[in-house]
Design an enzyme around this catalytic site. Structure first.
Site: not given
Length: 667
Positions: A235, A288, A348, A200, A116, A290, A275
């Site tokens: 996320n 980023e 969750f 960031e 990244k 992937n 992304e």
């Protein structure tokens, strides 16, 4: 073309790759850990090789074990799936040294874009707009806090080798940076074997939009449109769709061109995803890349008609891409939801155990021109282990329009029967019915904003409540008819089953009369409305499908004491059908009042105690961290719900606990 490939993964993605390889006439080799000995992907493959203990760090993350399995079985190529070793530069290099082909991008591309930090440097060099941030490695909490202060809050702390929401934290203050830094490094180390993190700027009210790129070994790179993945929790993506309701053709072309340019700059030669974080004004910034197949790749396959796994295999074998950018066609709308083994009513928290019932909706064409697809790595009777990601399945629907795809998805979720563990289907169903989702007004903060107090299933109301009441009455009527057929009863005429009933949906009462209709019972309500109910459902089946009036409905049905529990479109209610006299008496019954919270911190899920952050005699304030429990590769911080004093610490660090095991006691 290859004769035999090995899949260096498990679960859903391993099964997905095996299906395509089988269709292409390629033999497959599965690998498995102790925990996956009886897993579905092991049985589907032509061969299977045991590679170590349950922990991923001792099995699926060991490159030498994978290479050894290839040499042992004669596999000519390896598909890495996603996660595990899929973005580790050392993996394709080790395979190459052993004469084995990697079904993925070349090591240089992985090094340039898979990391990244390095990918942001490469994007900046290619004049791609990037989010402000610090591209170096953060060494300490103090260093992290200093950088966060320079960038300006809120900030995102992210694992350099990360993905899938692991090793990511949003911080709004110094204290949150310090805690987030520690958790991100720890999760990154356990999930990816690399604890580097960077920071960031976190863009407020953002949307997550990504471009699917595809390259070959002859210098050709194309893009296959975008996917919107803004519905996220912690996320981690929950719902994905293609195309995005935000983008217009012009923005799509600009975003796609940037993604292709970036891929070409690093010599990208496989399937990958670029992304972007997008503003509501359609501005976008590189986030980023992937360098692997994404979890959500099925939505792209559904709107393009392409098999991305097949294309990856063909490209790895040296074939050219079979189409140009101009030949790419986007047709209709596709939506994917991730079905997880987790309890949405308990924040969750992960759930593990045996799938006593696992009956997904039927795949293929359905009414309205829609198509249902279900990618899974489990089967009825299988186990959901604690050691890996808690995904059960990926449910996908495709239709000519977005709203048609949503309607088909909602129906498919209602038809998805799972018992034995807790799962998030009720939450997914509620999302499908949410007005803001249906309107396409999305952001990555959607779940936090719309479910700020957590999730709990609501009871049906209005016309929906009447439809559910009619189904409950019809189910009760069918069961009464069966009772009449039991031998040894009094002769007809001595016992009369009353047709005047009261349907209790929780505390709500619906007086009805049951009449006979041509295709089933007709339920008449007190105000004169009559709903004809028709269904082939039989007692014991977990899913009821039929018509109520003019509407086709699918409901989950589970027996409870003196009734049934009915769930539909994100609502759920306990339904009991009484005679009028029984209803009067039931109204006089006292309700049991639940006792208050206990004086102990209980383990909310089966997991490993990573840390105990308090000691006996310590005074804690509400919100202070008490312990950290790791489950399903995620670290869960357990906090004090109120001010209290710690009386006794019961659990020990490193101890594996069952759900509701006592961690510590309060005075």
């Amino acid at each position: 073309m290859f004769d035999k490939i090995l899949i260096a993964n498990r679960g859903e993605i391993a099964c997905r790759v095996i299906k395509t390889a089988r269709r292409m006439g390629i033999r497959t080799v599965a690998v498995f850990s102790d925990a996956d000995r009886d897993a579905l992907h092991v049985g589907m493959a032509d061969e299977a090789v045991h590679i170590g203990p349950a922990a991923a760090a001792e099995s699926y993350l060991l490159i030498d074990r994978i290479v050894e399995a290839c040499l042992q079985t004669g596999a000519q190529a390896v598909h890495p799936g996603y996660g595990f070793l899929s973005e580790r530069e050392a993996f394709p290099r080790a395979l190459e040294a052993a004469g084995i082909t990697f079904i993925g991008p070349n090591p240089h591309a992985i090094a340039a874009m898979g990391d990244k930090i390095e990918s942001k440097k490469a994007a900046a060099a290619a004049n791609v707009s990037t989010v402000p941030g610090f591209l170096g490695v953060i060494e300490s909490p103090d260093h992290a806090m200093r950088i966060a202060g320079e960038i300006g809050y809120p900030v995102m702390i992210k694992a350099s080798a990360g993905g899938g929401g692991k090793g990511m934290r949003i911080a709004h203050s110094k204290d949150e940076v310090a805690e987030g830094f520690a958790r991100s490094k720890s999760e990154a180390a356990s999930s990816f074997g690399d604890d580097r993190v960077f920071i960031e700027k976190f863009i407020t009210d953002p949307r997550h939009i990504e471009i699917q790129v595809l390259g070959d070994k002859h210098g050709h790179v194309i893009h296959l449109g975008e996917r919107e993945c803004s519905i996220q929790r912690r996320n981690q993506k929950v719902i994905e769709e293609a195309p995005s309701p935000l983008l217009d053709p012009e923005t799509r072309a600009k975003m796609g061109a940037q993604a292709v340019a970036l891929a070409k700059a690093v010599g990208y030669d496989s399937a990958g995803t670029v992304e972007f974080v997008a503003g509501q004004d359609k501005s976008f910034y590189f986030l980023e890349m992937n360098t692997r197949l994404q979890v959500e790749h099925p939505v792209t396959e559904m709107i393009t008609g392409l098999d991305l796994v097949e294309l990856m295999i063909r490209v790895a074998a040296g074939e050219k891409l079979p189409l140009t950018q101009e030949q790419v066609r986007l047709d209709g709308w596709a939506i994917e939801s991730r079905v997880y083994a987790e309890d949405p009513t308990r924040n969750f928290l992960p759930s593990i155990g045996r799938l006593v019932t696992y009956r997904p909706p039927a795949e293929g064409p359905v009414d309205g021109g829609a198509t249902v697809r279900n990618d899974t790595g489990v089967e009825e009777g299988g186990e959901i282990p604690i050691f890996y990601d808690p995904m059960i399945a990926k449910l996908v629907t495709h239709a000519p329009t977005r709203i048609a795809a949503i309607e088909a998805h909602s129906t498919a979720l209602d038809a998805f029967a799972i018992d034995g563990i807790r799962h998030n289907i009720p939450f997914l169903s509620a999302l499908m019915a949410h007005p803001r989702w249906r309107e396409g007004r999305l952001s990555t903060g959607f779940i936090t904003e719309e479910f700020a107090s957590g999730f709990s299933e609501l009871a049906p109301t209005g016309a929906q409540a009447r439809q559910v009441a009619a189904v409950a009455a019809a189910i009760d009527h069918l069961q009464n008819e069966r009772k009449r057929g039991i031998s040894g009863q009094m002769r007809p005429g001595f016992v009369r089953f009353e047709r005047d009933r009261v349907v209790a949906l929780g505390p709500d009462r619906h007086p009805v009369t049951i009449d006979d209709g041509e295709a089933g019972p007709v339920v008449a309500f007190a105000d004169g409305e009559r709903l004809a109910v028709s269904s082939a459902w039989r007692p014991g089946q977990p899913v009821w499908t039929g018509t109520v009036g003019a509407k086709v409905l699918t409901l989950q049905v589970r027996p409870i004491r003196n009734g049934v529990r009915l769930a539909h479109a994100g609502t759920a209610v306990e339904a009991r059908v009484y005679t009028r006299r029984e209803a009067d008496l039931a109204g006089l019954m006292l309700e049991k009042v639940e006792s208050g919270a206990g004086k102990a911190l209980l383990c909310p899920m089966p997991g490993l105690v990573k840390a105990i952050q308090v000691k006996a005699g310590q005074v804690v304030k509400a919100g202070e961290p008490l312990a950290i429990v790791e489950a399903m590769k995620m670290e869960n911080v357990l906090r004090a719900e109120r001010d209290a004093t710690i009386a006794k610490v019961v659990a020990k660090e490193g101890e594996s606990l069952a759900v509701d095991a006592v961690i510590l006691e309060f005075a």
